[in-house]
Design a protein around this motif. Structure first.
Motif, PDB file in Angstrom:
ATOM      1  N   GLU A 160       0.748  -1.165  -0.022  1.00 40.60           N
ATOM      2  CA  GLU A 160      -0.179  -0.083  -0.134  1.00 40.60           C
ATOM      3  C   GLU A 160       0.813   1.171  -0.085  1.00 40.60           C
ATOM      4  N   ASN A 161       2.018   1.267  -0.300  1.00 37.88           N
ATOM      5  CA  ASN A 161       2.989   2.107  -0.481  1.00 37.88           C
ATOM      6  C   ASN A 161       3.197   2.828   0.924  1.00 37.88           C
ATOM      7  N   LYS A 162       2.896   2.121   1.858  1.00 35.42           N
ATOM      8  CA  LYS A 162       2.927   2.556   3.507  1.00 35.42           C
ATOM      9  C   LYS A 162       3.903   1.901   4.326  1.00 35.42           C
ATOM     10  N   TYR A 163       3.432   0.518   4.364  1.00 40.46           N
ATOM     11  CA  TYR A 163       4.195  -0.543   4.945  1.00 40.46           C
ATOM     12  C   TYR A 163       5.373  -0.984   4.432  1.00 40.46           C
ATOM     13  N   ILE A 164       6.595  -0.775   4.967  1.00 39.49           N
ATOM     14  CA  ILE A 164       7.956  -1.127   4.351  1.00 39.49           C
ATOM     15  C   ILE A 164       8.591  -1.987   5.086  1.00 39.49           C
ATOM     16  N   ARG A 165       9.349  -2.922   4.802  1.00 33.57           N
ATOM     17  CA  ARG A 165      10.312  -3.868   5.353  1.00 33.57           C
ATOM     18  C   ARG A 165      11.533  -3.829   4.945  1.00 33.57           C
ATOM     19  N   PRO A 166      12.363  -3.066   5.588  1.00 32.34           N
ATOM     20  CA  PRO A 166      13.849  -2.816   5.221  1.00 32.34           C
ATOM     21  C   PRO A 166      14.716  -4.171   5.079  1.00 32.34           C
ATOM     22  N   LEU A 167      14.339  -5.243   5.945  1.00 35.88           N
ATOM     23  CA  LEU A 167      15.084  -6.231   6.523  1.00 35.88           C
ATOM     24  C   LEU A 167      14.585  -7.524   5.537  1.00 35.88           C
ATOM     25  N   ILE A 168      13.696  -7.426   4.634  1.00 32.24           N
ATOM     26  CA  ILE A 168      13.143  -8.504   4.135  1.00 32.24           C
ATOM     27  C   ILE A 168      13.812  -9.490   3.158  1.00 32.24           C
ATOM     28  N   GLU A 169      15.022  -8.643   2.976  1.00 34.80           N
ATOM     29  CA  GLU A 169      16.106  -9.676   2.063  1.00 34.80           C
ATOM     30  C   GLU A 169      17.139 -10.187   3.034  1.00 34.80           C
ATOM     31  N   THR A 170      17.083  -9.946   4.306  1.00 37.62           N
ATOM     32  CA  THR A 170      18.282 -10.251   5.409  1.00 37.62           C
ATOM     33  C   THR A 170      17.919 -11.296   6.209  1.00 37.62           C
ATOM     34  N   GLU A 171      18.888 -12.502   6.238  1.00 40.23           N
ATOM     35  CA  GLU A 171      18.374 -13.484   7.072  1.00 40.23           C
ATOM     36  C   GLU A 171      18.762 -13.388   8.451  1.00 40.23           C
ATOM     37  N   ARG A 172      18.238 -14.071   9.383  1.00 36.77           N
ATOM     38  CA  ARG A 172      18.007 -14.064  10.775  1.00 36.77           C
ATOM     39  C   ARG A 172      19.489 -14.028  11.488  1.00 36.77           C
ATOM     40  N   THR A 173      20.249 -15.035  10.937  1.00 38.55           N
ATOM     41  CA  THR A 173      21.699 -14.974  11.339  1.00 38.55           C
ATOM     42  C   THR A 173      22.377 -13.929  11.365  1.00 38.55           C
ATOM     43  N   SER A 174      22.145 -13.379  10.138  1.00 35.80           N
ATOM     44  CA  SER A 174      22.941 -11.834  10.050  1.00 35.80           C
ATOM     45  C   SER A 174      22.411 -11.004  10.692  1.00 35.80           C
ATOM     46  N   ILE A 175      21.179 -10.669  11.109  1.00 40.18           N
ATOM     47  CA  ILE A 175      20.682  -9.952  12.082  1.00 40.18           C
ATOM     48  C   ILE A 175      21.323 -10.266  13.499  1.00 40.18           C
ATOM     49  N   GLU A 176      21.201 -11.442  13.866  1.00 40.63           N
ATOM     50  CA  GLU A 176      21.886 -11.565  15.215  1.00 40.63           C
ATOM     51  C   GLU A 176      23.266 -11.401  15.190  1.00 40.63           C
ATOM     52  N   GLU A 177      23.997 -11.638  14.188  1.00 39.48           N
ATOM     53  CA  GLU A 177      25.484 -11.261  14.236  1.00 39.48           C
ATOM     54  C   GLU A 177      25.533  -9.723  14.411  1.00 39.48           C
ATOM     55  N   TYR A 178      24.910  -8.962  13.755  1.00 37.24           N
ATOM     56  CA  TYR A 178      25.220  -7.755  13.757  1.00 37.24           C
ATOM     57  C   TYR A 178      24.747  -7.260  14.800  1.00 37.24           C
ATOM     58  N   CYS A 179      23.788  -7.488  15.748  1.00 37.73           N
ATOM     59  CA  CYS A 179      23.538  -7.045  17.166  1.00 37.73           C
ATOM     60  C   CYS A 179      24.447  -7.497  17.974  1.00 37.73           C
ATOM     61  N   GLU A 180      25.203  -8.667  17.836  1.00 40.27           N
ATOM     62  CA  GLU A 180      26.389  -9.083  18.927  1.00 40.27           C
ATOM     63  C   GLU A 180      27.405  -7.984  18.514  1.00 40.27           C
ATOM     64  N   GLU A 181      27.806  -7.778  17.234  1.00 33.01           N
ATOM     65  CA  GLU A 181      29.032  -6.983  16.816  1.00 33.01           C
ATOM     66  C   GLU A 181      28.877  -5.397  17.439  1.00 33.01           C
ATOM     67  N   LYS A 182      27.696  -5.036  17.471  1.00 36.10           N
ATOM     68  CA  LYS A 182      27.557  -3.675  17.815  1.00 36.10           C
ATOM     69  C   LYS A 182      27.065  -3.620  19.330  1.00 36.10           C
ATOM     70  N   ASN A 183      26.901  -5.060  19.980  1.00 35.83           N
ATOM     71  CA  ASN A 183      26.800  -5.048  21.354  1.00 35.83           C
ATOM     72  C   ASN A 183      25.288  -4.175  21.747  1.00 35.83           C
ATOM     73  N   LEU A 184      24.351  -4.579  21.055  1.00 31.61           N
ATOM     74  CA  LEU A 184      23.015  -3.914  21.127  1.00 31.61           C
ATOM     75  C   LEU A 184      22.332  -4.527  22.141  1.00 31.61           C
ATOM     76  N   GLN A 185      22.674  -5.899  22.676  1.00 37.39           N
ATOM     77  CA  GLN A 185      21.976  -6.718  23.649  1.00 37.39           C
ATOM     78  C   GLN A 185      20.626  -6.594  23.657  1.00 37.39           C
ATOM     79  N   PRO A 186      19.841  -6.847  22.371  1.00 34.65           N
ATOM     80  CA  PRO A 186      18.474  -7.140  22.283  1.00 34.65           C
ATOM     81  C   PRO A 186      17.859  -8.086  23.324  1.00 34.65           C
ATOM     82  N   LYS A 187      16.378  -7.845  23.315  1.00 32.09           N
ATOM     83  CA  LYS A 187      15.626  -8.822  24.046  1.00 32.09           C
ATOM     84  C   LYS A 187      14.946 -10.139  23.301  1.00 32.09           C
TER      85      LYS A 187
END
Length: 239
Positions: A160-187
């Motif tokens: 609807e040109n309103k809902y966007i998903r910037p991570l839709i081409e990114t795998e979950r493992t890469s996301i978790e590695e990013y969080c770890e490298e940046k020490n984001l400590q997500p929940k």
């Protein structure tokens, strides 16, 4: 990994025209790895792409850790000078009152809140942190339910040109590695391990089984199928 993932997300944004100059974007953030990774990357891209970012967090009041999740998101936004809206709602009570399942009720509550803040702030887009794995899980769910061809699209990058998903081409493992490298400590939401939910069984049992016994690249295989369906639909609509 940090720069690689930022570049991948930027390419996704450009490929699907997700963000334009002067956009005002509501960012749905639970505090989990997906949404905090999305927020962190969008924060770093907002000056380059010239858009405004506002965070929304919904506390479902279901898990004991919910208050901690809320505080984590609020603190991240405070440190990074990002406006943040929080809503607390008893989702189980909401589900009972509306005769809905808890998962459906939670989704409805979140999207209602996003829409409310979008109107209040005069924003024009809502960023959701669905990733490639979520997309593949949705495709498999749709297949099991006997959906038509449209179900093979899974989760689209933009709706609807309103809902966007910037991570839709990114795998979950890469996301978790990013969080770890940046020490984001997500929940981490412990309910993601609860296999009474169909999606969790697909995520935790079916996909690993397929990867082990049939096709280790099933995520990429179904992602290509989704792209083909999207291309065919686009061709038919514009023929």
């Amino acid at each position: 990994m940090i720069n690689m993932l930022k570049e991948q997300v930027l390419n996704t944004i450009k490929k699907y025209d997700l963000i334009n100059e002067n956009d005002k974007i509501i960012c749905g953030v639970s505090g989990g790895p997906d949404s905090i990774c999305m927020l962190d990357i969008l924060k770093d891209l907002k000056e380059e792409l010239k858009f405004e970012l506002i965070v929304c967090h919904v506390n479902h009041l279901i898990r004991e850790e919910a208050i901690s999740d809320e505080e984590y998101v609020v603190n991240y936004c405070k440190v990074n000078n990002i406006k943040c809206y929080v809503k607390r709602i008893d989702v189980k009570k909401y589900a009972d009152n509306n005769k809905q399942g808890t998962e459906e009720a939670g989704r409805n509550v979140r999207y209602e809140f996003f829409e409310e803040i979008l109107q209040k702030e005069g924003a024009n887009k809502i960023a959701i942190a669905h990733n490639k794995n979520d997309k593949i899980e949705t495709i498999i769910m749709n297949m099991l339910r006997g959906s038509g061809i449209s179900g093979l699209k899974g989760i689209e990058p933009k709706r609807e040109n309103k809902y966007i998903r910037p991570l839709i081409e990114t795998e979950r493992t890469s996301i978790e590695e990013y969080c770890e490298e940046k020490n984001l400590q997500p929940k981490f939401d412990k309910t993601n391990k609860d296999n009474t939910y169909t999606r969790n069984r697909i995520r935790n049992e079916l996909i690993p089984y397929i990867q082990k016994k049939f096709n280790p690249n099933i995520i990429e295989t179904l992602d290509r199928l989704s792209e083909l369906v999207l291309d065919e639909e686009d061709y038919m609509q514009n023929a």
